[in-house]
Design a protein around this motif. Structure first.
Motif, PDB file in Angstrom:
ATOM      1  N   GLU A   1       0.824  -1.224   0.000  1.00  0.00           N
ATOM      2  CA  GLU A   1       0.000   0.000   0.000  1.00  0.00           C
ATOM      3  C   GLU A   1       0.851   1.264   0.000  1.00  0.00           C
ATOM      4  O   GLU A   1       0.493   2.254  -0.632  1.00  0.00           O
ATOM      5  N   SER A   2       1.966   1.234   0.701  1.00  0.00           N
ATOM      6  CA  SER A   2       2.804   2.434   0.803  1.00  0.00           C
ATOM      7  C   SER A   2       3.421   2.819  -0.545  1.00  0.00           C
ATOM      8  O   SER A   2       3.820   3.962  -0.738  1.00  0.00           O
ATOM      9  N   LYS A   3       3.489   1.878  -1.485  1.00  0.00           N
ATOM     10  CA  LYS A   3       4.094   2.152  -2.787  1.00  0.00           C
ATOM     11  C   LYS A   3       3.069   2.375  -3.885  1.00  0.00           C
ATOM     12  O   LYS A   3       3.425   2.843  -4.970  1.00  0.00           O
ATOM     13  N   LEU A   4       1.813   2.030  -3.632  1.00  0.00           N
ATOM     14  CA  LEU A   4       0.764   2.250  -4.625  1.00  0.00           C
ATOM     15  C   LEU A   4       0.353   3.712  -4.614  1.00  0.00           C
ATOM     16  O   LEU A   4       0.029   4.261  -3.560  1.00  0.00           O
ATOM     17  N   LEU A   5       0.367   4.330  -5.769  1.00  0.00           N
ATOM     18  CA  LEU A   5      -0.037   5.732  -5.876  1.00  0.00           C
ATOM     19  C   LEU A   5      -1.345   5.803  -6.646  1.00  0.00           C
ATOM     20  O   LEU A   5      -1.529   5.084  -7.640  1.00  0.00           O
ATOM     21  N   PRO A   6      -2.268   6.678  -6.235  1.00  0.00           N
ATOM     22  CA  PRO A   6      -3.565   6.767  -6.911  1.00  0.00           C
ATOM     23  C   PRO A   6      -3.453   7.039  -8.403  1.00  0.00           C
ATOM     24  O   PRO A   6      -4.260   6.560  -9.189  1.00  0.00           O
ATOM     25  N   GLU A   7      -2.445   7.794  -8.814  1.00  0.00           N
ATOM     26  CA  GLU A   7      -2.317   8.163 -10.228  1.00  0.00           C
ATOM     27  C   GLU A   7      -1.725   7.042 -11.094  1.00  0.00           C
ATOM     28  O   GLU A   7      -1.701   7.153 -12.316  1.00  0.00           O
ATOM     29  N   MET A   8      -1.250   5.969 -10.477  1.00  0.00           N
ATOM     30  CA  MET A   8      -0.693   4.858 -11.255  1.00  0.00           C
ATOM     31  C   MET A   8      -1.808   4.163 -12.030  1.00  0.00           C
ATOM     32  O   MET A   8      -2.884   3.934 -11.498  1.00  0.00           O
ATOM     33  N   PRO A   9      -1.551   3.789 -13.286  1.00  0.00           N
ATOM     34  CA  PRO A   9      -2.557   3.021 -14.022  1.00  0.00           C
ATOM     35  C   PRO A   9      -2.680   1.605 -13.426  1.00  0.00           C
ATOM     36  O   PRO A   9      -1.731   1.104 -12.816  1.00  0.00           O
ATOM     37  N   PRO A  10      -3.832   0.953 -13.602  1.00  0.00           N
ATOM     38  CA  PRO A  10      -4.054  -0.369 -12.989  1.00  0.00           C
ATOM     39  C   PRO A  10      -2.990  -1.408 -13.341  1.00  0.00           C
ATOM     40  O   PRO A  10      -2.588  -2.183 -12.471  1.00  0.00           O
ATOM     41  N   ARG A  11      -2.543  -1.434 -14.573  1.00  0.00           N
ATOM     42  CA  ARG A  11      -1.512  -2.422 -14.951  1.00  0.00           C
ATOM     43  C   ARG A  11      -0.242  -2.210 -14.127  1.00  0.00           C
ATOM     44  O   ARG A  11       0.368  -3.161 -13.642  1.00  0.00           O
ATOM     45  N   GLU A  12       0.159  -0.970 -13.983  1.00  0.00           N
ATOM     46  CA  GLU A  12       1.360  -0.650 -13.206  1.00  0.00           C
ATOM     47  C   GLU A  12       1.160  -1.029 -11.734  1.00  0.00           C
ATOM     48  O   GLU A  12       2.083  -1.528 -11.079  1.00  0.00           O
ATOM     49  N   LYS A  13      -0.039  -0.791 -11.226  1.00  0.00           N
ATOM     50  CA  LYS A  13      -0.337  -1.169  -9.838  1.00  0.00           C
ATOM     51  C   LYS A  13      -0.231  -2.677  -9.646  1.00  0.00           C
ATOM     52  O   LYS A  13       0.345  -3.151  -8.666  1.00  0.00           O
ATOM     53  N   LEU A  14      -0.799  -3.428 -10.589  1.00  0.00           N
ATOM     54  CA  LEU A  14      -0.771  -4.881 -10.458  1.00  0.00           C
ATOM     55  C   LEU A  14       0.660  -5.406 -10.597  1.00  0.00           C
ATOM     56  O   LEU A  14       1.064  -6.313  -9.863  1.00  0.00           O
ATOM     57  N   GLU A  15       1.448  -4.832 -11.489  1.00  0.00           N
ATOM     58  CA  GLU A  15       2.858  -5.215 -11.607  1.00  0.00           C
ATOM     59  C   GLU A  15       3.592  -4.952 -10.297  1.00  0.00           C
ATOM     60  O   GLU A  15       4.394  -5.766  -9.850  1.00  0.00           O
ATOM     61  N   LEU A  16       3.307  -3.809  -9.674  1.00  0.00           N
ATOM     62  CA  LEU A  16       3.941  -3.471  -8.405  1.00  0.00           C
ATOM     63  C   LEU A  16       3.555  -4.493  -7.327  1.00  0.00           C
ATOM     64  O   LEU A  16       4.401  -4.935  -6.561  1.00  0.00           O
ATOM     65  N   ILE A  17       2.297  -4.879  -7.278  1.00  0.00           N
ATOM     66  CA  ILE A  17       1.839  -5.871  -6.300  1.00  0.00           C
ATOM     67  C   ILE A  17       2.583  -7.190  -6.499  1.00  0.00           C
ATOM     68  O   ILE A  17       3.070  -7.790  -5.533  1.00  0.00           O
ATOM     69  N   VAL A  18       2.677  -7.635  -7.746  1.00  0.00           N
ATOM     70  CA  VAL A  18       3.371  -8.892  -8.041  1.00  0.00           C
ATOM     71  C   VAL A  18       4.832  -8.800  -7.598  1.00  0.00           C
ATOM     72  O   VAL A  18       5.348  -9.675  -6.895  1.00  0.00           O
ATOM     73  N   ARG A  19       5.493  -7.714  -7.974  1.00  0.00           N
ATOM     74  CA  ARG A  19       6.906  -7.537  -7.626  1.00  0.00           C
ATOM     75  C   ARG A  19       7.104  -7.476  -6.103  1.00  0.00           C
ATOM     76  O   ARG A  19       8.007  -8.110  -5.558  1.00  0.00           O
ATOM     77  N   GLU A  20       6.271  -6.714  -5.430  1.00  0.00           N
ATOM     78  CA  GLU A  20       6.437  -6.539  -3.986  1.00  0.00           C
ATOM     79  C   GLU A  20       6.140  -7.829  -3.204  1.00  0.00           C
ATOM     80  O   GLU A  20       6.805  -8.111  -2.212  1.00  0.00           O
ATOM     81  N   GLN A  21       5.170  -8.599  -3.646  1.00  0.00           N
ATOM     82  CA  GLN A  21       4.888  -9.862  -2.957  1.00  0.00           C
ATOM     83  C   GLN A  21       6.071 -10.822  -3.136  1.00  0.00           C
ATOM     84  O   GLN A  21       6.487 -11.478  -2.179  1.00  0.00           O
ATOM     85  N   ILE A  22       6.626 -10.880  -4.326  1.00  0.00           N
ATOM     86  CA  ILE A  22       7.801 -11.721  -4.572  1.00  0.00           C
ATOM     87  C   ILE A  22       8.970 -11.258  -3.712  1.00  0.00           C
ATOM     88  O   ILE A  22       9.661 -12.068  -3.080  1.00  0.00           O
ATOM     89  N   HIS A  23       9.193  -9.963  -3.663  1.00  0.00           N
ATOM     90  CA  HIS A  23      10.278  -9.412  -2.850  1.00  0.00           C
ATOM     91  C   HIS A  23      10.057  -9.713  -1.362  1.00  0.00           C
ATOM     92  O   HIS A  23      10.985 -10.112  -0.659  1.00  0.00           O
ATOM     93  N   PHE A  24       8.831  -9.533  -0.901  1.00  0.00           N
ATOM     94  CA  PHE A  24       8.511  -9.778   0.505  1.00  0.00           C
ATOM     95  C   PHE A  24       8.826 -11.226   0.879  1.00  0.00           C
ATOM     96  O   PHE A  24       9.447 -11.495   1.901  1.00  0.00           O
ATOM     97  N   PHE A  25       8.396 -12.175   0.044  1.00  0.00           N
ATOM     98  CA  PHE A  25       8.639 -13.579   0.355  1.00  0.00           C
ATOM     99  C   PHE A  25      10.131 -13.904   0.313  1.00  0.00           C
ATOM    100  O   PHE A  25      10.595 -14.750   1.060  1.00  0.00           O
ATOM    101  N   GLY A  26      10.886 -13.237  -0.548  1.00  0.00           N
ATOM    102  CA  GLY A  26      12.327 -13.433  -0.559  1.00  0.00           C
ATOM    103  C   GLY A  26      12.994 -12.853   0.670  1.00  0.00           C
ATOM    104  O   GLY A  26      13.923 -13.435   1.227  1.00  0.00           O
ATOM    105  N   GLN A  27      12.486 -11.718   1.115  1.00  0.00           N
ATOM    106  CA  GLN A  27      13.050 -11.041   2.286  1.00  0.00           C
ATOM    107  C   GLN A  27      12.675 -11.749   3.581  1.00  0.00           C
ATOM    108  O   GLN A  27      13.467 -11.811   4.509  1.00  0.00           O
ATOM    109  N   TYR A  28      11.464 -12.286   3.632  1.00  0.00           N
ATOM    110  CA  TYR A  28      10.969 -12.948   4.839  1.00  0.00           C
ATOM    111  C   TYR A  28      10.696 -14.424   4.530  1.00  0.00           C
ATOM    112  O   TYR A  28       9.576 -14.908   4.630  1.00  0.00           O
TER     113      TYR A  28
END
Length: 190
Positions: free
Chosen positions: A68-95
């Motif tokens: 949520e902290s990285k999602l910006l309202p002005e981002m288009p939906p595709r960019e938001k979904l890409e960010l979610i995918v990337r961040e979840q992958i990163h989170f699981f790698g980090q934790y």
């Protein structure tokens, strides 16, 4: 309890649950790893189950807040979904240990499954909203947004767990590329 003891208990619980699994882990194991008296743990958590659910809730909240902290309202939906995918992958790698706990132990008893679904639902709602936004703007196909959100969360989670429990290196960029391709275009070459 001082913050340092809380952190020690938290990390010890993650380590023990990850190593031994929920059923074989004991509060004695966790106390020994944290180097605290077992009574210190019981002062804050009535049971191993309560401590375990607290860990899962904290982890899911950390994942959701991070995205949520990285999602910006002005981002288009595709960019938001890409960010979610990337961040979840990163989170699981980090934790990694948390990922193992979350995904391996989520198949526990019925009560635990119900609690897990409730906790994970708050994160999947975030994905669902992005999917709905994409459908409303015509960027994404019309699908059941709830099922699509669960599918994306599950696809990434199980792929990450497969890698973490296997012997291959956890290459976030390769996993992101493959999961993004699956989420946006599927397997078809057409």
């Amino acid at each position: 309890m001082r913050k340092s003891k809380t952190s020690l208990i938290f990390q010890a619980a993650i380590d023990i649950f990850s190593e031994k699994g929920f059923d074989k882990a004991t509060m004695d194991d966790i106390a020994a790893r944290a180097n605290v008296a077992k009574g210190t743990i019981y002062y804050h958590f009535k049971s191993k189950e309560e401590l375990f659910l607290f860990l899962v809730e904290e982890g899911i909240e950390l994942l959701r807040e991070g995205v949520e902290s990285k999602l910006l309202p002005e981002m288009p939906p595709r960019e938001k979904l890409e960010l979610i995918v990337r961040e979840q992958i990163h989170f699981f790698g980090q934790y990694r240990d948390f990922c193992v706990i979350l995904l391996r132990e989520s198949w526990g008893g019925e009560d635990r499954q119900r609690e897990f679904r409730k906790m994970i639902r708050s994160y999947m709602l975030l994905i669902e909203e992005v999917i709905k936004e994409g459908m409303d703007t015509g960027v994404f196909q019309r699908v059941n947004a709830e099922y699509a959100a669960a599918g994306i969360f599950g696809m990434i989670s199980i792929a990450a767990l497969h890698i973490l429990l296997g012997h291959a290196p956890y290459d976030e960029e390769v996993l992101f590329t493959d999961m993004k391709r699956m989420a946006f275009t599927g397997l078809l070459t057409e």
